[in-house]
Design a protein around this motif. Structure first.
Motif, mmCIF file in Angstrom:
data_model
loop_
_atom_site.group_PDB
_atom_site.id
_atom_site.type_symbol
_atom_site.label_atom_id
_atom_site.label_comp_id
_atom_site.label_asym_id
_atom_site.label_seq_id
_atom_site.Cartn_x
_atom_site.Cartn_y
_atom_site.Cartn_z
ATOM 1 N N SER A 117 0.832 -1.055 -0.089
ATOM 2 C CA SER A 117 0.071 0.032 0.180
ATOM 3 C C SER A 117 0.909 1.286 0.061
ATOM 4 O O SER A 117 1.883 1.276 0.613
ATOM 5 N N PRO A 118 0.339 2.415 -0.651
ATOM 6 C CA PRO A 118 1.223 3.500 -0.795
ATOM 7 C C PRO A 118 1.383 4.327 0.441
ATOM 8 O O PRO A 118 2.287 4.673 0.753
ATOM 9 N N THR A 119 0.234 4.278 1.332
ATOM 10 C CA THR A 119 0.232 5.014 2.754
ATOM 11 C C THR A 119 1.332 4.348 3.627
ATOM 12 O O THR A 119 1.944 5.317 4.202
ATOM 13 N N ASN A 120 1.243 3.052 3.739
ATOM 14 C CA ASN A 120 2.166 2.205 4.596
ATOM 15 C C ASN A 120 2.871 1.203 3.918
ATOM 16 O O ASN A 120 2.560 0.048 4.548
ATOM 17 N N PRO A 121 3.843 1.420 3.146
ATOM 18 C CA PRO A 121 4.620 0.348 2.500
ATOM 19 C C PRO A 121 5.005 -0.763 3.168
ATOM 20 O O PRO A 121 4.975 -1.903 2.824
ATOM 21 N N GLU A 122 5.624 -0.214 4.662
ATOM 22 C CA GLU A 122 6.087 -1.397 5.441
ATOM 23 C C GLU A 122 5.078 -2.240 6.237
ATOM 24 O O GLU A 122 5.440 -3.069 6.890
ATOM 25 N N HIS A 123 3.836 -1.772 6.109
ATOM 26 C CA HIS A 123 2.946 -2.441 6.812
ATOM 27 C C HIS A 123 1.882 -3.616 6.395
ATOM 28 O O HIS A 123 1.283 -4.206 6.612
ATOM 29 N N TRP A 124 2.473 -3.622 4.787
ATOM 30 C CA TRP A 124 1.828 -4.564 4.001
ATOM 31 C C TRP A 124 0.308 -4.543 3.924
ATOM 32 O O TRP A 124 -0.452 -5.702 3.995
ATOM 33 N N TYR A 125 -0.300 -3.475 3.912
ATOM 34 C CA TYR A 125 -1.833 -3.385 3.646
ATOM 35 C C TYR A 125 -2.194 -3.804 2.509
ATOM 36 O O TYR A 125 -1.502 -3.724 1.368
ATOM 37 N N TYR A 126 -3.507 -4.311 2.052
ATOM 38 C CA TYR A 126 -4.275 -4.581 0.949
ATOM 39 C C TYR A 126 -4.880 -3.597 0.364
ATOM 40 O O TYR A 126 -5.781 -2.733 1.096
ATOM 41 N N PRO A 130 -12.360 -0.234 -4.342
ATOM 42 C CA PRO A 130 -12.552 1.258 -4.526
ATOM 43 C C PRO A 130 -12.227 2.128 -3.295
ATOM 44 O O PRO A 130 -11.699 3.334 -3.340
ATOM 45 N N GLN A 131 -13.011 1.674 -2.066
ATOM 46 C CA GLN A 131 -12.993 2.319 -1.018
ATOM 47 C C GLN A 131 -11.521 2.394 -0.329
ATOM 48 O O GLN A 131 -11.084 3.354 0.037
ATOM 49 N N ASP A 132 -10.734 1.239 -0.177
ATOM 50 C CA ASP A 132 -9.581 1.309 0.067
ATOM 51 C C ASP A 132 -8.715 2.291 -0.779
ATOM 52 O O ASP A 132 -7.745 2.919 -0.498
ATOM 53 N N ALA A 133 -8.729 1.880 -2.131
ATOM 54 C CA ALA A 133 -8.151 3.066 -3.031
ATOM 55 C C ALA A 133 -8.402 4.484 -2.684
ATOM 56 O O ALA A 133 -7.368 5.302 -2.734
ATOM 57 N N ALA A 134 -9.616 4.924 -2.339
ATOM 58 C CA ALA A 134 -9.995 6.255 -2.076
ATOM 59 C C ALA A 134 -9.116 6.911 -1.187
ATOM 60 O O ALA A 134 -8.540 7.803 -0.956
ATOM 61 N N VAL A 135 -8.867 5.900 0.105
ATOM 62 C CA VAL A 135 -8.011 6.416 1.158
ATOM 63 C C VAL A 135 -6.670 6.303 0.727
ATOM 64 O O VAL A 135 -5.794 7.391 1.034
ATOM 65 N N GLU A 136 -5.899 5.484 0.091
ATOM 66 C CA GLU A 136 -4.674 5.198 -0.353
ATOM 67 C C GLU A 136 -4.284 6.314 -1.264
ATOM 68 O O GLU A 136 -3.146 6.899 -1.154
ATOM 69 N N MET A 137 -5.159 6.656 -1.996
ATOM 70 C CA MET A 137 -4.885 7.847 -3.129
ATOM 71 C C MET A 137 -4.655 9.167 -2.485
ATOM 72 O O MET A 137 -4.028 9.920 -3.176
ATOM 73 N N GLN A 138 -4.762 9.520 -1.326
ATOM 74 C CA GLN A 138 -4.372 10.835 -0.671
ATOM 75 C C GLN A 138 -3.025 10.773 -0.341
ATOM 76 O O GLN A 138 -2.652 11.957 -0.021
ATOM 77 N N SER A 139 -2.222 9.728 -0.477
ATOM 78 C CA SER A 139 -0.847 9.727 0.139
ATOM 79 C C SER A 139 0.137 10.067 -1.110
ATOM 80 O O SER A 139 1.257 9.915 -0.891
#
Ligand code: ZN
Length: 237
Positions: A117-126, A130-139
């Motif tokens: 994941s772009p927000t926390n690459p070292e935490h290995w989130y999936y 689109p809901q996950d993507a919306a959050v991740e896109m802010q980073s």
């Protein structure tokens, strides 16, 4: 000239060989690997060496870190744990050293690449919807971010999932694109998956490549790795 993006090879030599062959047959010179070169499969050393010589940039995945003892594997399921410990024993010192040099992200003005994941690459989130993507896109600021990790090819905007094998990204729209898995596809198709991207035209294309699944199956069994890891390759789950 398009670039090729590969991910989640998981020590599947037969799959990687066919994918590299397919990429070369298209005269594509730039290959980016988004991590998980090892783990689950029977040929970790061969895959690390092939990726190292073939790819322009290689990022780290959670299974690569697990193989060199840099990530906690207590949250891994029993098959993944078994394979991670097996891989640790198999990997040559030189290949471990190489995995230890890999970074979490690669970026330029047009795109970001990361295993999970772009927000926390070292935490290995999936990023699964689109809901996950919306959050991740802010980073990130770039129009597109390429990821791996889920082994399921997908194109997400913040509003929807686009299920196309070939798609032109629109300007004024942000995307997170999962490039699929070379060595352990989980979308119901056993064929290896990789992604092509042409930065000029913003064209994305998925390519599926058959390989000798039975050969990898036999190798997994012979190595004493869990049968489940062999079986899942036959149907892509
Ligand atoms: Zn993976």
């Amino acid at each position: 000239m398009p670039i090729a993006l590969i991910s989640d090879i998981h020590a599947n030599q037969e799959a990687l060989q066919q994918v590299l062959k397919s990429i070369r047959s298209r005269q594509i010179e730039e290959i980016y690997c988004l991590g998980d070169i090892v783990g689950y499969g029977p040929n970790p050393n061969e895959c690390v060496e092939m990726v190292r010589t073939s790819c322009k940039k290689v990022l780290v995945g959670n299974h690569d870190y697990a193989a060199i003892g840099k990530t906690d594997i207590t949250y891994f399921n029993k098959h993944a744990k078994h394979a991670a410990l097996w891989t640790r024993k198999q990997l040559k010192a030189e290949n471990k050293k190489y995995l230890n040099t890999l970074k979490f992200t690669h970026q330029n003005d047009d795109m970001l690449m990361v295993h999970a994941s772009p927000t926390n690459p070292e935490h290995w989130y999936y990023v699964m919807n689109p809901q996950d993507a919306a959050v991740e896109m802010q980073s990130f600021k770039q129009p597109v971010c390429f990821v791996g990790h889920s082994h399921i090819p997908a194109i997400f905007t913040a509003e929807k999932e686009i299920s196309e094998n070939s798609f032109t990204l629109k300007t004024e729209q942000k995307y997170i694109i999962n490039v699929g898995s070379v060595g352990q596809p989980r979308d119901g198709y056993p064929e290896s998956c990789y992604c092509l991207y042409e930065p000029e035209t913003r064209q994305v294309e998925y390519v599926r490549v058959p390989y000798e699944v039975n050969k990898t199956y036999e190798k997994i069994i012979k190595a004493g790795l869990p049968e489940f890891l062999a079986k899942r390759l036959l149907k892509g789950y």
